[in-house]
Design a protein around this motif. Structure first.
Motif, PDB file in Angstrom:
ATOM      1  N   PRO A   1       0.787  -1.228   0.000  1.00 14.19           N
ATOM      2  CA  PRO A   1       0.000   0.000   0.000  1.00 14.19           C
ATOM      3  C   PRO A   1       0.825   1.288   0.000  1.00 14.19           C
ATOM      4  N   ALA A   2       1.883   1.380   0.823  1.00 16.65           N
ATOM      5  CA  ALA A   2       2.542   2.680   0.986  1.00 16.65           C
ATOM      6  C   ALA A   2       4.066   2.589   0.936  1.00 16.65           C
ATOM      7  N   LEU A   3       4.656   3.560   0.250  1.00 13.74           N
ATOM      8  CA  LEU A   3       6.103   3.773   0.246  1.00 13.74           C
ATOM      9  C   LEU A   3       6.353   5.110   0.922  1.00 13.74           C
ATOM     10  N   ILE A   4       7.188   5.129   1.956  1.00 13.35           N
ATOM     11  CA  ILE A   4       7.427   6.339   2.745  1.00 13.35           C
ATOM     12  C   ILE A   4       8.867   6.811   2.557  1.00 13.35           C
ATOM     13  N   TYR A   5       9.029   8.070   2.156  1.00 13.07           N
ATOM     14  CA  TYR A   5      10.372   8.647   2.069  1.00 13.07           C
ATOM     15  C   TYR A   5      10.940   8.778   3.475  1.00 13.07           C
TER      16      TYR A   5
ATOM     17  N   ASP B   1       9.028  12.149  12.035  1.00 10.38           N
ATOM     18  CA  ASP B   1       7.864  12.215  11.160  1.00 10.38           C
ATOM     19  C   ASP B   1       7.560  10.869  10.491  1.00 10.38           C
ATOM     20  N   PRO B   2       8.550  10.167   9.934  1.00  6.15           N
ATOM     21  CA  PRO B   2       8.233   8.842   9.391  1.00  6.15           C
ATOM     22  C   PRO B   2       7.624   7.912  10.443  1.00  6.15           C
ATOM     23  N   GLU B   3       8.119   8.020  11.681  1.00  6.23           N
ATOM     24  CA  GLU B   3       7.580   7.186  12.752  1.00  6.23           C
ATOM     25  C   GLU B   3       6.119   7.537  13.041  1.00  6.23           C
ATOM     26  N   ALA B   4       5.797   8.843  12.991  1.00  7.78           N
ATOM     27  CA  ALA B   4       4.406   9.252  13.199  1.00  7.78           C
ATOM     28  C   ALA B   4       3.514   8.705  12.100  1.00  7.78           C
ATOM     29  N   ILE B   5       4.011   8.743  10.877  1.00  3.27           N
ATOM     30  CA  ILE B   5       3.247   8.237   9.732  1.00  3.27           C
ATOM     31  C   ILE B   5       3.044   6.723   9.851  1.00  3.27           C
ATOM     32  N   THR B   6       4.111   5.999  10.199  1.00  3.36           N
ATOM     33  CA  THR B   6       3.984   4.543  10.303  1.00  3.36           C
ATOM     34  C   THR B   6       3.058   4.144  11.450  1.00  3.36           C
ATOM     35  N   GLU B   7       3.028   4.936  12.522  1.00  4.01           N
ATOM     36  CA  GLU B   7       2.118   4.633  13.627  1.00  4.01           C
ATOM     37  C   GLU B   7       0.662   4.726  13.171  1.00  4.01           C
ATOM     38  N   ILE B   8       0.359   5.747  12.369  1.00  4.68           N
ATOM     39  CA  ILE B   8      -1.002   5.895  11.849  1.00  4.68           C
ATOM     40  C   ILE B   8      -1.343   4.700  10.959  1.00  4.68           C
ATOM     41  N   LEU B   9      -0.427   4.334  10.075  1.00  2.17           N
ATOM     42  CA  LEU B   9      -0.669   3.196   9.186  1.00  2.17           C
ATOM     43  C   LEU B   9      -0.799   1.895   9.975  1.00  2.17           C
ATOM     44  N   ASP B  10       0.040   1.725  11.000  1.00  2.36           N
ATOM     45  CA  ASP B  10      -0.057   0.531  11.846  1.00  2.36           C
ATOM     46  C   ASP B  10      -1.431   0.450  12.521  1.00  2.36           C
ATOM     47  N   ASN B  11      -1.923   1.590  12.981  1.00  2.00           N
ATOM     48  CA  ASN B  11      -3.222   1.609  13.660  1.00  2.00           C
ATOM     49  C   ASN B  11      -4.356   1.201  12.732  1.00  2.00           C
ATOM     50  N   HIS B  12      -4.140   1.379  11.427  1.00  2.00           N
ATOM     51  CA  HIS B  12      -5.161   1.001  10.451  1.00  2.00           C
ATOM     52  C   HIS B  12      -4.770  -0.268   9.687  1.00  2.00           C
ATOM     53  N   GLU B  13      -3.755  -0.951  10.197  1.00  2.00           N
ATOM     54  CA  GLU B  13      -3.307  -2.239   9.654  1.00  2.00           C
ATOM     55  C   GLU B  13      -2.965  -2.146   8.165  1.00  2.00           C
ATOM     56  N   VAL B  14      -2.259  -1.071   7.819  1.00  2.00           N
ATOM     57  CA  VAL B  14      -1.803  -0.864   6.440  1.00  2.00           C
ATOM     58  C   VAL B  14      -0.302  -1.128   6.378  1.00  2.00           C
ATOM     59  N   THR B  15       0.118  -1.981   5.474  1.00  5.88           N
ATOM     60  CA  THR B  15       1.537  -2.285   5.341  1.00  5.88           C
ATOM     61  C   THR B  15       2.234  -1.201   4.531  1.00  5.88           C
ATOM     62  N   TYR B  16       3.539  -1.092   4.717  1.00  5.48           N
ATOM     63  CA  TYR B  16       4.299  -0.007   4.102  1.00  5.48           C
ATOM     64  C   TYR B  16       5.770  -0.391   4.008  1.00  5.48           C
ATOM     65  N   GLN B  17       6.503   0.407   3.288  1.00  9.99           N
ATOM     66  CA  GLN B  17       7.951   0.250   3.176  1.00  9.99           C
ATOM     67  C   GLN B  17       8.596   1.617   3.321  1.00  9.99           C
ATOM     68  N   LEU B  18       9.605   1.699   4.166  1.00 11.51           N
ATOM     69  CA  LEU B  18      10.406   2.917   4.314  1.00 11.51           C
ATOM     70  C   LEU B  18      11.607   2.821   3.393  1.00 11.51           C
ATOM     71  N   ALA B  19      12.004   3.949   2.800  1.00 12.99           N
ATOM     72  CA  ALA B  19      13.140   3.922   1.879  1.00 12.99           C
ATOM     73  C   ALA B  19      13.996   5.169   2.056  1.00 12.99           C
ATOM     74  N   SER B  20      15.301   4.975   2.077  1.00 15.53           N
ATOM     75  CA  SER B  20      16.263   6.072   2.171  1.00 15.53           C
ATOM     76  C   SER B  20      16.422   6.740   0.809  1.00 15.53           C
ATOM     77  N   SER B  21      17.161   7.839   0.772  1.00 18.75           N
ATOM     78  CA  SER B  21      17.443   8.495  -0.508  1.00 18.75           C
ATOM     79  C   SER B  21      18.173   7.552  -1.452  1.00 18.75           C
ATOM     80  N   GLU B  22      19.134   6.818  -0.917  1.00 18.08           N
ATOM     81  CA  GLU B  22      19.888   5.883  -1.744  1.00 18.08           C
ATOM     82  C   GLU B  22      18.990   4.790  -2.300  1.00 18.08           C
ATOM     83  N   GLU B  23      18.052   4.326  -1.488  1.00 19.48           N
ATOM     84  CA  GLU B  23      17.133   3.292  -1.957  1.00 19.48           C
ATOM     85  C   GLU B  23      16.164   3.845  -3.008  1.00 19.48           C
ATOM     86  N   PHE B  24      15.724   5.077  -2.832  1.00 21.50           N
ATOM     87  CA  PHE B  24      14.896   5.701  -3.863  1.00 21.50           C
ATOM     88  C   PHE B  24      15.672   5.791  -5.174  1.00 21.50           C
TER      89      PHE B  24
END
Length: 270
Positions: free
Chosen positions: A42-46, A55-78
């Motif tokens: 569902p979600a890719l987070i910069y 801020d990424p942690e705040a975003i992932t907490e919201i997604l976790d609360n709604h049981e939405v999976t996601y992936q975090l990616a660094s600049s190098e990974e982008f």
């Protein structure tokens, strides 16, 4: 947080309509060439260079609360991702931070791929503060491999700052008026004024009437942007010594995620 870097543009803001008497509208549900799409994640987070701390942690907490999976990616990974990689996601979420440094951390070709993932593949985009600066920026010039700055998802001049920035205020709680006519106190930290997207203004700053949260179709993708930080956690308020009269606003952030992911726009003011 905001650009705070080399380029700082002063833009003229047109006189806006009165704050009273607005009705609730809705952006066009979905362009004919933008069908509901399938995705693997569902979600890719910069989570790259100069992202606002926490801020990424705040975003992932919201997604976790709604049981939405996601992936975090660094600049190098982008920078290592391909068009096919980006197409696997439902939305790209861009947190606050320092947009100028974020932009410089990504290759022009990568920023072009992100823009095309939204406009051509229908990946949704949600940006907070610096994420809004990144999304609304000049498009690549003919013959260049990507935008000179930002993502250029919504091609336009660099966004102007909300007036508190020019008055020397770094952060504050600001009042926003939403489509349901409610007033919400939301944390602002150097954010911009958003464009007057037709039937796309979700919330306005109550003191100026300027757009604070807005949405628009960018090609096949729904783009939802917030100048302040509805996703921000309580500890930001504590750290900054701010008093929030009506509590957290993460429900607004979730509605932004859900809209961009499902291609179902949020209610708008006008």
């Amino acid at each position: 947080m905001e650009i705070k870097q080399k380029l700082r543009f002063i833009c003229t803001v047109a006189l806006l309509p009165t704050l009273f008497g607005w009705n609730s509208y809705a952006l066009e549900e979905r362009p004919k060439d933008s069908p509901q799409r399938d995705y693997e994640i569902p979600a890719l987070i910069y989570n790259g260079d100069m992202t606002a701390n926490g801020d990424p942690e705040a975003i992932t907490e919201i997604l976790d609360n709604h049981e939405v999976t996601y992936q975090l990616a660094s600049s190098e990974e982008f920078n290592a991702m391909t068009a096919e990689d980006f197409s696997k996601f439902g939305i790209i979420i861009w947190p606050g931070g320092y947009a100028g440094y974020m932009s410089e951390s990504l290759l022009p070709a990568t920023r072009e791929l992100i823009s095309k993932a939204v406009t051509e593949q229908g990946v949704g985009f949600v940006g907070f503060c610096a994420g809004a600066f990144m999304a609304v920026s000049p498009a690549a010039l003919p013959g260049e491999e990507g935008p000179a700055w930002g993502l250029g998802i919504v091609p336009d001049d660099i966004l102007p700052y909300y007036h508190l920035e020019d008055e020397g205020t770094e952060y504050a709680m600001v009042d926003l008026k939403l489509a349901d006519q409610s007033i919400r106190s939301v944390l602002w930290w150097g954010g911009p004024i958003l464009p007057e997207f037709p039937h796309g203004v979700i919330a306005r700053y109550t003191d100026t009437g300027e757009p604070a949260i807005a949405e628009t179709w960018a090609g096949k993708g729904l783009v939802v942007l917030a100048a302040p930080h509805p996703e921000s956690p309580e500890n930001w308020r504590t750290k900054l010594g701010l008093i929030d009269a009506d509590g957290l606003d993460q429900d607004i952030a979730w509605e932004m995620f859900e809209a961009a992911l499902t291609h179902k726009p949020m209610p708008t003011l006008d």
